[in-house]
Design a protein around this motif. Structure first.
Motif, mmCIF file in Angstrom:
data_model
loop_
_atom_site.group_PDB
_atom_site.id
_atom_site.type_symbol
_atom_site.label_atom_id
_atom_site.label_comp_id
_atom_site.label_asym_id
_atom_site.label_seq_id
_atom_site.Cartn_x
_atom_site.Cartn_y
_atom_site.Cartn_z
ATOM 1 N N GLY A 126 0.817 -1.137 0.014
ATOM 2 C CA GLY A 126 0.214 -0.025 -0.073
ATOM 3 C C GLY A 126 0.781 1.375 -0.187
ATOM 4 N N MET A 127 2.010 1.262 -0.679
ATOM 5 C CA MET A 127 2.746 2.428 -0.669
ATOM 6 C C MET A 127 3.153 2.742 -1.994
ATOM 7 S SD MET A 127 6.014 1.503 1.848
ATOM 8 C CE MET A 127 5.815 1.170 3.542
ATOM 9 N N ASP A 128 3.238 4.124 -2.384
ATOM 10 C CA ASP A 128 3.594 4.775 -3.667
ATOM 11 C C ASP A 128 4.984 5.129 -3.385
ATOM 12 O OD1 ASP A 128 1.375 4.230 -5.244
ATOM 13 O OD2 ASP A 128 0.312 5.997 -4.115
ATOM 14 N N LEU A 129 5.816 5.243 -4.145
ATOM 15 C CA LEU A 129 7.198 5.849 -4.218
ATOM 16 C C LEU A 129 7.664 6.845 -5.151
ATOM 17 C CD1 LEU A 129 9.390 2.324 -3.975
ATOM 18 C CD2 LEU A 129 8.367 3.815 -2.196
ATOM 19 N N GLU A 130 8.361 7.831 -4.586
ATOM 20 C CA GLU A 130 8.755 9.254 -5.204
ATOM 21 C C GLU A 130 10.290 9.175 -5.440
ATOM 22 O OE1 GLU A 130 8.195 13.830 -4.774
ATOM 23 O OE2 GLU A 130 6.456 12.831 -4.616
ATOM 24 N N TRP A 131 10.918 8.805 -6.408
ATOM 25 C CA TRP A 131 12.406 8.854 -6.315
ATOM 26 C C TRP A 131 12.905 10.278 -6.462
ATOM 27 C CZ3 TRP A 131 13.881 4.452 -5.266
ATOM 28 C CH2 TRP A 131 13.219 3.463 -5.505
ATOM 29 N N LEU A 132 13.984 10.258 -5.526
ATOM 30 C CA LEU A 132 14.530 11.737 -5.300
ATOM 31 C C LEU A 132 15.871 11.748 -5.838
ATOM 32 C CD1 LEU A 132 13.629 12.098 -1.448
ATOM 33 C CD2 LEU A 132 12.458 12.773 -3.469
ATOM 34 N N PRO A 133 16.450 13.056 -6.198
ATOM 35 C CA PRO A 133 17.887 13.240 -6.620
ATOM 36 C C PRO A 133 18.782 12.566 -5.633
ATOM 37 C CG PRO A 133 16.422 15.184 -7.028
ATOM 38 C CD PRO A 133 15.742 14.327 -6.312
ATOM 39 N N GLY A 134 19.826 11.802 -5.945
ATOM 40 C CA GLY A 134 20.916 11.600 -4.955
ATOM 41 C C GLY A 134 20.592 10.117 -4.364
ATOM 42 N N GLY A 135 19.603 9.534 -5.050
ATOM 43 C CA GLY A 135 19.176 7.940 -4.842
ATOM 44 C C GLY A 135 18.355 7.816 -3.677
ATOM 45 N N GLY A 136 17.652 8.794 -2.929
ATOM 46 C CA GLY A 136 16.808 8.542 -2.103
ATOM 47 C C GLY A 136 15.428 8.232 -2.503
ATOM 48 N N VAL A 137 14.417 8.160 -1.662
ATOM 49 C CA VAL A 137 13.145 7.925 -2.049
ATOM 50 C C VAL A 137 12.014 8.524 -1.143
ATOM 51 C CG1 VAL A 137 12.813 5.661 -0.906
ATOM 52 C CG2 VAL A 137 11.581 6.298 -2.922
ATOM 53 N N LYS A 138 10.919 9.028 -1.417
ATOM 54 C CA LYS A 138 9.830 9.305 -0.784
ATOM 55 C C LYS A 138 8.770 8.145 -0.723
ATOM 56 C CE LYS A 138 8.387 13.650 -0.202
ATOM 57 N NZ LYS A 138 7.783 15.003 -0.517
ATOM 58 N N THR A 139 8.347 7.655 0.628
ATOM 59 C CA THR A 139 7.345 6.825 0.515
ATOM 60 C C THR A 139 5.985 7.602 0.876
ATOM 61 O OG1 THR A 139 7.704 6.271 2.735
ATOM 62 C CG2 THR A 139 8.942 4.864 1.056
ATOM 63 N N ILE A 140 5.059 7.375 -0.095
ATOM 64 C CA ILE A 140 4.019 7.845 0.331
ATOM 65 C C ILE A 140 2.654 6.843 0.528
ATOM 66 C CG2 ILE A 140 2.073 9.275 -0.835
ATOM 67 C CD1 ILE A 140 4.410 10.105 -2.764
ATOM 68 N N MET A 141 2.126 6.950 1.712
ATOM 69 C CA MET A 141 0.958 6.082 2.343
ATOM 70 C C MET A 141 -0.370 6.790 2.490
ATOM 71 S SD MET A 141 3.851 4.653 4.591
ATOM 72 C CE MET A 141 4.705 6.266 4.391
ATOM 73 N N ALA A 142 -1.257 6.438 1.609
ATOM 74 C CA ALA A 142 -2.665 7.281 1.802
ATOM 75 C C ALA A 142 -3.663 6.324 0.821
ATOM 76 C CB ALA A 142 -2.497 8.534 1.263
ATOM 77 N N PRO A 143 -4.867 6.380 1.210
ATOM 78 C CA PRO A 143 -5.523 7.048 2.494
ATOM 79 C C PRO A 143 -5.270 6.308 3.796
ATOM 80 C CG PRO A 143 -7.118 6.242 1.538
ATOM 81 C CD PRO A 143 -6.107 6.169 0.612
#
Length: 235
Positions: A126-143
């Motif tokens: 149930g997560m979406d991922l948003e890739w970030l510069p530098g190799g990191g990631v933002k995990t997004i969990m909703a609703p």
């Protein structure tokens, strides 16, 4: 059941892991284990291998009491936030960072260095991922829910969220699902209520603690080193 989450742990044996290996100088906010993903374990079992010389208690709170008191003080807000749902975001590096209580890198968290496979595994919980510069990631969990009612627990409405733990932090956030900010007064009062309702479990060597993860919030007080607690989860 495999641990999924943002904290650094070491696998010990089969379903046994170390508890959060983040700095003992940091307080770990009250939470239900793996509350941010679709499927949370029903039971959490702790074992104390090395008790800390000072501090390091595991505080416990009956989750339904938080809901009751928040409904008493913020009835309209609780029902509004419940209807709209919550959104959590957590930013992770590619590799583990043990200087943070949420320092697990995404490669360890998803068990793969492959971004496409990580996205597939994230979607499964149930997560979406948003890739970030530098190799990191933002995990997004909703609703996600604000409260939940589980079978076999007297119909009590549990405070099944981690708003206090993630709201307004450097590498995380907790908002309403549509992105609306949750008022600071709501979050701060919730934090106070949780503290007021808490009891403290002081560890001694060999102690075993069983928790109903659907009904009890837990955290970690700051302590002097060393402290080693092992943990297992199950449905």
């Amino acid at each position: 059941m495999r641990y999924t989450g943002a904290v650094v742990r070491t696998h010990v044996y089969k379903r046994v892991w170390t508890a959060n290996e983040g700095p003992l100088s940091e307080f770990i906010h009250f939470h239900h284990e793996m509350v941010v993903i679709k499927e949370s374990p029903e039971k959490v079992m702790f074992f104390c291998e090395i008790p800390p010389p000072e501090g390091g208690q595991t505080p416990l709170v009956p989750s339904f009491r938080v809901t009751e008191r928040m409904l008493e003080e913020f009835p309209e807000a609780v029902e509004e936030f419940e209807a709209k749902g919550l959104k959590y975001t957590i930013t992770a590096l590619s590799t583990n960072d043990t200087s943070s209580i949420r320092g697990k890198g995404w490669e360890d968290a998803f068990g793969t260095p492959d971004k496409a496979e990580a996205e597939r595994r994230a979607k499964a919980v149930g997560m979406d991922l948003e890739w970030l510069p530098g190799g990191g990631v933002k995990t997004i969990m909703a609703p996600r829910a604000l409260t939940k009612v589980f079978d076999g627990r007297k119909g009590r409405r549990m405070w099944f969220n981690t708003v206090v733990g993630l709201h307004g932090k450097e590498t995380s956030s907790a908002t309403l699902a549509d992105g609306t900010e949750i008022p600071e007064t709501f979050v701060k009062r919730c934090e106070q209520i949780i503290e007021e309702e808490s009891i403290q479990f002081k560890w001694e060597k060999g102690d075993v603690l069983f928790l109903d993860n659907m009904a009890v919030l837990h955290g970690r007080r700051t302590s002097l080193p060393p402290r080693k607690v092992l943990v297992a989860i199950c449905k």
